[in-house]
Every structure is written in C-alpha cells, then in structure tokens.
Design an enzyme around this catalytic site. Structure first.
Site, PDB file in Angstrom:
ATOM      1  N   GLY A  17       0.674  -1.305   0.106  1.00  0.00           N
ATOM      2  CA  GLY A  17       0.224   0.087  -0.017  1.00  0.00           C
ATOM      3  C   GLY A  17       0.820   1.353   0.125  1.00  0.00           C
ATOM      4  N   ARG A  92       1.027 -15.771   5.375  1.00  0.00           N
ATOM      5  CA  ARG A  92       1.339 -16.939   5.817  1.00  0.00           C
ATOM      6  C   ARG A  92       2.335 -16.768   7.061  1.00  0.00           C
ATOM      7  NH1 ARG A  92       2.106 -22.240   2.030  1.00  0.00           N
ATOM      8  NH2 ARG A  92       2.253 -23.897   3.703  1.00  0.00           N
ATOM      9  N   ASN A 105      -8.049 -16.439   4.666  1.00  0.00           N
ATOM     10  CA  ASN A 105      -8.050 -15.495   3.646  1.00  0.00           C
ATOM     11  C   ASN A 105      -9.732 -15.777   2.902  1.00  0.00           C
ATOM     12  OD1 ASN A 105      -6.081 -13.549   2.838  1.00  0.00           O
ATOM     13  ND2 ASN A 105      -4.938 -15.594   2.905  1.00  0.00           N
ATOM     14  N   HIS A 190      -0.476 -17.468  -9.694  1.00  0.00           N
ATOM     15  CA  HIS A 190       0.298 -16.563  -9.219  1.00  0.00           C
ATOM     16  C   HIS A 190       1.026 -17.322  -8.176  1.00  0.00           C
ATOM     17  CE1 HIS A 190       2.966 -13.348  -7.939  1.00  0.00           C
ATOM     18  NE2 HIS A 190       2.502 -13.412  -6.691  1.00  0.00           N
TER      19      HIS A 190
END
EC number: 1.1.1.37
Length: 329
Positions: A17, A92, A105, A190
């Site tokens: 962010g 994790r 998640n 990914h």
C-alpha cells in the site's frame, strides 16, 4: 479535467500500500488528466498508520488527489468505487498450513466480494493482489455473484508481477531492452507453478526463442528463477516484494483501463474455457486490452511441454478451489 475516479485500496497501511498509493495519486495509474479519490481500508488497529500515510499524501500536494477516506468498514471503502485494489490479505505465518491460509483469506475475501457487489459501481474493476491471489479473486467473485449487480469477469488476479519478472530475465539473457520484448505470456496461478511462456515473444519481429535457443536454460534456469523470485527477494531483503508488486498492480490497472495498443499482457481472469482451461477458474492468460475490456489472445499453439506446465498450475488451482469450496456454500 475529468470527474474523479474512486479507487478503493485494502491493506492501505501495509508495505505494498505504501508503495502503491503515492503512484496512484501522482497519476501514474490512470493518467495525468484523471483526478482520483482514495478510499482506504485497513483493520481497526491499523487506522492510525493509515492516517499517517494520508498525512504524507496530503504533504505531496498531488494535483490529481481529489479526496481521501480512511475506514475499517468494507461497505464504506467500496462505496461507489470504480476500481478496487485488494492488497490486504492474511500473510502466511511460520508453521501455518496452506489450508489454514486459504481458510483465513476465504473469510476476508467473502466479506469483501459481497461488500463490493453491494456498494461499488456496477462496472467496477477489481484486482486482487493479496495472496493466494487467484483463489482470493475466485472467492471474491463467487461472493459477489450471489449479490449480482457487478460483472463477474471484472474480478481479476495479479499475474503482472510474474509477467514483468519474466520480461526482465529475458532482457538480461538476450541483451535486449526490456521494453522491446513483446508477446510474452504467463499461464496459470500466481505461484511457483506459473508457466512463463516466451515461445511467441519477439524483439522487433525477431523470435526470442530462436535467439536463446536453449531448452535446458528455459527449463532449469528461466522458469525456476521467475517462479521462485518472490522467495529469493524475501531471502535477500528479509521482507516480501512490495515495490515491484505495487508497480505490477499499477501496470495491470493502467493497461486494463487505458488499453495495450495490441500488446500482450498477462491477467488472472475467470476462464471462458479457452485453451482447455475449465470455465470459471481464475487463471493467468495472455490478453490484450481495449476500451476498458480485456480479450484473451486466441489461436496459440500449445506444445506438449507447455500443456504439461499449464496442467500442473491448473491442478494447483483446482486443489485450492476445493480447499475453499465449503466457504462458498
């Protein structure tokens, strides 16, 4: 000047962010004529940190930053959003099983998918950056589909970091400028199983595969280097890749919104059945973007080695999908 676009960013106080917000506010993502309103979501305990980031954003005096909101409520963060960057995810921790990570998640992205579908613009564009990105995007899409309103095809996952990593490795190997390499594709998840495929890549019309002409390098050096690059960065830096992930997110949204002029990029999108990938799986495909829409590059020949790689990464995605099926009802 255009009317401001509302950009929601989750995990706003985090590392990615911090690398992302200033670049959005400077106009790098949507162009120099597009004001933005940032709608920042993070956990209650991170609100002070978000306020600090907002103070810094104010202190940059960005001409294009038309407003900011900070909140711990997804309904507020996603209100009337045109673009949602879902960066925040449960990382994790040591000794954590993958199943536990998917579970943690799953809860986050179920809530966020529902909140986006209920509050954002109907044509909202969603990019999931937080890992496991493909499956988190799948969860958000499934939760959103129950509400309706928004377009399921617009729930995407970030494979642009793998794509950019692959380009830089090819540039180093061939001695060519990274910007001159075209028609790169990344297939699948990914994760280290992704398949970076340069069989169609060219530099000024010349085949990159012919330039390199080394199957062993592809198999034993290139693919493992790209696949394990994230781990190598953690090993070296002690922290996960943040600036390069933020950069890839900017690339992904910029190209999706403003178009790629016929150039290939990679996006994790809900499969439409192309290339034998089952419909609905969030899978990395080579795409081109035009008028705010993406289109899968069709008609590519899939050889035996490629099919094996594509199936391997698909199997991992199917396994993850089964791991979250109970969360989706």
């Amino acid at each position: 000047m255009n009317a401001p676009v509302r950009v929601a960013v989750t995990g706003a106080a985090g590392q990615i962010g911090y690398s992302l917000l200033f670049r959005i506010a400077s106009g790098e993502m949507l162009g120099q004529n597009q004001p933005v309103i940032l709608q920042l979501l993070d956990l209650p305990q991170a609100q002070n940190a978000v306020k600090g980031v907002m103070m810094e954003l104010e202190d940059c005096a960005f001409p294009l930053l038309a407003g900011m909101v900070a909140t711990d409520d997804p309904n507020v963060a996603f209100k009337d959003a045109d673009i949602c960057l879902l960066v925040g995810a449960r990382p994790r921790s040591k000794g954590m099983e993958r199943a536990d990570l998917l579970e943690a998640n799953g809860a986050i992205f179920t809530v966020q998918g529902k909140a986006i579908a209920e509050n954002a613009k109907e044509d909202v564009k969603v990019l999931v950056v937080g890992n496991p990105a493909n499956t988190n995007a799948y969860i958000a899409r499934k939760a959103a589909e129950k509400v309706g309103r928004t377009n399921p095809a617009n729930y995407t996952a970030m494979l642009r970091l793998d794509h950019n990593r692959a380009l830089s490795q090819l540039a180093a190997k061939t001695g060519k400028a990274v910007a001159s390499i075209e028609n790169m594709a990344v297939w699948g998840n990914h994760s280290p199983t992704m398949y970076a495929d340069y069989r169609f890549a060219t530099v000024n019309g010349e085949s990159v595969k012919s330039m390199i002409n080394d199957e062993a390098w592809n198999r034993d050096v290139f693919l493992p280097t790209v696949g394990k690059r994230g781990a190598a960065i953690i090993e070296a830096r002690g922290l996960s890749s943040a600036a390069s992930a933020a950069n890839a997110a900017i690339d992904h949204i910029r190209d999706w919104v403003l178009g790629t002029n016929g150039k290939w990029v990679t996006m994790g999108i809900p499969s439409d059945g192309s290339y034998g990938i089952p419909e609905g799986v969030t899978y990395g495909f080579p795409v081109t973007c035009k008028d705010g829409k993406y289109e899968i590059v069709q008609g590519l020949e899939i050889d035996e080695f490629s099919r094996a790689c594509m199936n391997k990464t698909l199997a991992e995605l199917e396994e993850e999908r089964q791991g979250v099926a109970h969360l989706l009802g």
